[in-house]
Design an enzyme around this catalytic site. Structure first.
Site, PDB file in Angstrom:
ATOM      1  N   LYS A   1       4.661  -0.168  10.264  1.00 38.07           N
ATOM      2  CA  LYS A   1       5.270   1.318   9.664  1.00 38.07           C
ATOM      3  C   LYS A   1       4.391   2.056  10.472  1.00 38.07           C
ATOM      4  O   LYS A   1       5.078   3.507  10.463  1.00 38.07           O
ATOM      5  CB  LYS A   1       3.851   0.913   8.065  1.00 38.07           C
ATOM      6  CG  LYS A   1       4.684   1.099   6.868  1.00 38.07           C
ATOM      7  CD  LYS A   1       3.672   1.311   5.647  1.00 38.07           C
ATOM      8  CE  LYS A   1       3.861   0.277   4.541  1.00 38.07           C
ATOM      9  NZ  LYS A   1       2.262  -0.176   2.951  1.00 38.07           N
TER      10      LYS A   1
ATOM     11  N   GLU B   1       0.864  -0.940   0.053  1.00 36.77           N
ATOM     12  CA  GLU B   1       0.072  -0.373   0.021  1.00 36.77           C
ATOM     13  C   GLU B   1       0.995   1.151   0.196  1.00 36.77           C
ATOM     14  O   GLU B   1       1.333   1.342   0.721  1.00 36.77           O
ATOM     15  CB  GLU B   1      -0.790   0.095   1.338  1.00 36.77           C
ATOM     16  CG  GLU B   1      -1.692   0.994   1.074  1.00 36.77           C
ATOM     17  CD  GLU B   1      -2.130   1.480   2.558  1.00 36.77           C
ATOM     18  OE1 GLU B   1      -2.146   0.784   3.475  1.00 36.77           O
ATOM     19  OE2 GLU B   1      -3.382   2.043   2.588  1.00 36.77           O
TER      20      GLU B   1
ATOM     21  N   ARG C   1       5.439 -12.628   9.170  1.00 39.24           N
ATOM     22  CA  ARG C   1       6.304 -11.378   8.881  1.00 39.24           C
ATOM     23  C   ARG C   1       7.602 -12.055   9.784  1.00 39.24           C
ATOM     24  O   ARG C   1       7.239 -11.857  11.063  1.00 39.24           O
ATOM     25  CB  ARG C   1       5.987 -10.690   9.265  1.00 39.24           C
ATOM     26  CG  ARG C   1       5.025 -10.088  10.618  1.00 39.24           C
ATOM     27  CD  ARG C   1       4.725  -9.334  11.470  1.00 39.24           C
ATOM     28  NE  ARG C   1       4.537  -7.924  10.441  1.00 39.24           N
ATOM     29  CZ  ARG C   1       3.970  -7.449  10.265  1.00 39.24           C
ATOM     30  NH1 ARG C   1       2.458  -7.428  10.581  1.00 39.24           N
ATOM     31  NH2 ARG C   1       3.420  -6.414   9.248  1.00 39.24           N
TER      32      ARG C   1
END
Length: 557
Positions: free
Chosen positions: A270, A35, A260
């Site tokens: 983020k 994104e 992850r």
RNA sequence: UGGCCUAUGGUGUAACUGGCAACACGUCUGAUUUUGGUUCAGAAGAGUCUAGGUUCGAGCCCUAGUAGGCCAACCA
């Protein structure tokens, strides 16, 4: 070659090989779907290496797709940085990058299709009401009064939503699944919401935007993705992912989740990274302390070492925390083979060779990298006055077996120069050593030593009249806490106050004068350094990438 | 009163699908070395979360438990 051992495969490779063997499709398609609302970090690097690496390995293709379904947070700035980072890592997404926003029309048609089949409806409840009816993980939800409205009516309202007849939040499109499902994501999830807001690519063409669940999987299908890899937290979305594929009768992409990356002493989220940037705890997204790809690049980590790291840590479904030492090892391994060596003095102290003629200069030759014969040599002027590092001298050193460096009456070799013996030193009024005196032995010139002398210590040095004054930014880990996932207070409380120490008195040998931004060096016995883009004609600025491995300081403690 | 996922040396992964637990990092020795780096040789460190079960045989299969993670944004 001997019989090659069966290569061990990770669980995704096993899956792909089985698919290949069963002939489930002609070609592998993966995708990397960021994104564009922030900079890529080391965790994304893992995913990039995985997705592009798998495509490479199995002769498939990996698409780059910007998942831009939420105009609130997305910007072109991030699109550009993401492309740059992926390229730098060494991967190629082919002739064009994709955008979910390119599919808005198709997605809209798919939504209509879903409504027509009676699998979706327009709801008029407010966000609060919607929430109340949703239930909780332990309580089933309740059906909306609009759930069974006629298909025609939903269709009509949905079209009106698109044409702007409603304000933000007045209507939503929901899938009609099961309000009592134990999986919250199956309780009639929202597929479309109204947002009167300009999108960075489609402008004001749309005022309804699909949610992740109705955009991501469908985009996978549109692109004929075979293996859609995502992180573990999307696991609960998989039943919905599959439900939509089935109802829509579209290309059956398969979602597979993996753990992850978590890195010790590092924050990889983020949201948190944004907080560090916006709160000015660091100088920006590309601050060399940041685990962003742009940050570690500027720090001096190489693309090759990051790919190696990704390869080393592998991929699995259990989540844990990877030791940064693994990353650092990969970086040192690469740089050891490639970085040219030079002499640098972090904390200079003057040493005068009293039996060396004044104004006489001898040129010494040194290889640029002993690990690489092709790297050539360089010249280093040797003079009566040289700088050595303050830490290489002690007034009252421990036994020569424990301390290899200089002290009164001790002998050391000046690397690529002569063996010297300390004959004295001068102290300031405050008791600080300000000058060291020594005599050299003319029979001990590097490479043509006839003295037979053996000394344990070897020191770096820089000729005083030829020294180049530089600025060195000594970076260290940003956080003091090993596992930042386990803390309960604000992660900013765990920042390392010494993560950046600026050294403005360091000197380097003159060969460094024509160094360019991006050049990487090993300062012998110290560490790896990269010329920073802040360098200017007056002054070179270096970032310390990493120190050298150091068995000695460890032994002291 | 929920559902799903995971569990192998300090860390990350393996174990050819049931056959005496391997590799990398890290740690510790020693050798070499004009970088206390590199390189080389070697060592320690897990008996695979626990308890049952299936089997000639289980880290791999089954059951239960425990621990950890994820799930209630008109975020992705």
């Amino acid at each position: 070659m001997e019989q090659n051992k069966k290569e061990s495969l990770n669980f995704i490779e096993q899956l792909i090989e089985r698919d290949v063997k069963e002939g489930n499709f002609k070609k592998i398609y993966t995708r990397f779907p960021p994104e564009p609302n922030g900079y890529l970090h080391i965790g994304h690097a893992k995913s990039i290496c995985l997705n592009f690496g798998l495509a490479q390995k199995y002769g498939g293709h990996c698409n780059l797709r910007f998942d831009d379904t939420n105009p609130e947070k997305e910007e072109t700035e991030f699109v550009d940085s993401i492309k740059e980072d992926i390229k730098w890592l060494g991967f190629d997404w082919g002739p064009s990058a994709y955008h979910t926003s390119d599919y808005f029309e198709q997605l809209y048609q798919l939504a209509i299709c879903l409504i027509e089949k009676g699998n979706a409806y327009v709801d008029e409840l407010s966000a609060v009401q919607l929430n109340e009816l949703k239930g909780s993980p332990t309580e089933p939800g309740k059906e909306s009064p609009f759930r069974d409205r006629p298909i025609e009516e939903s269709l009509e309202i949905f079209k009106a939503m698109k044409s702007g007849a409603f304000q933000n939040g007045e209507r939503v499109l929901r899938a009609k699944i099961d309000m009592s499902s134990p999986n919250m994501h199956m309780r009639d999830p929202i597929l479309y919401r109204i947002k009167h807001m300009k999108h960075h690519r489609t402008g004001s063409k749309w005022c309804i935007y699909p949610t992740y669940d109705f955009a991501h999987g469908q985009s996978d299908s549109i692109e004929q993705i075979t293996h859609s890899l995502c992180t573990l937290e999307f696991e609960v979305h998989r039943p919905l992912y599959e439900w939509l594929i089935q109802k829509l009768e579209i290309h059956p992409s398969k979602q597979t989740e993996f753990a992850r990356l978590n890195l010790s002493y590092t924050i990889v989220s983020k949201r948190s990274l944004r907080a560090l940037v916006e709160g000015h705890y660091v100088a920006g997204w590309d601050d060399p302390r940041m685990p962003t790809i742009s940050g570690i690049r500027r720090r001096g980590f190489t693309a090759k070492s990051i790919r190696k790291f990704a390869d080393t840590i592998g991929v699995a479904r259990r989540d844990g925390i990877t030791d940064v030492a693994l990353l650092e090892h990969a970086v040192r391994e690469d740089l050891n083979k490639t970085a040219h060596r030079i002499f640098g003095i972090m904390d200079p102290i003057k040493l005068i060779i009293t039996n060396w003629p004044k104004d006489y200069q001898e040129i010494m030759i040194a290889e640029n990298n002993p690990e690489d014969e092709k790297s050539g040599t360089r010249e280093m002027p040797f003079t009566r006055e040289i700088f050595i590092d303050r830490s290489d001298f002690m007034e009252d050193p421990p036994s020569p077996r424990k301390w290899f460096r200089l002290g009164p009456d001790r002998e050391v070799r000046l690397k690529k120069g002569y063996i010297i013996k300390c004959t004295g030193y001068k102290k300031s009024e405050k008791g600080k050593v300000v000058e060291i005196y020594a005599e050299y032995d003319p029979n001990t010139k590097s490479g043509q030593d006839t003295s037979g002398k053996k000394v344990k210590g070897t020191l770096g040095w820089v000729s005083v009249p030829n020294a180049v004054l530089v600025e060195i930014r000594m970076y260290d880990r940003l956080f003091l806490t090993e596992n930042l996932n386990k803390i309960e207070d604000d992660f900013k409380n765990h920042l390392n106050p010494d993560s950046l120490i600026i050294n403005t008195k360091a000197v380097l040998e003159p060969s460094v004068r024509n160094a360019q931004v991006g050049d990487q060096f090993q300062f012998e016995r110290i560490g790896y350094f990269r010329v920073d883009e802040d360098s200017h004609s007056e002054r070179l600025i270096f970032n310390r990438t990493l120190t050298l491995r150091d068995g000695w300081t460890k032994k002291k403690n």
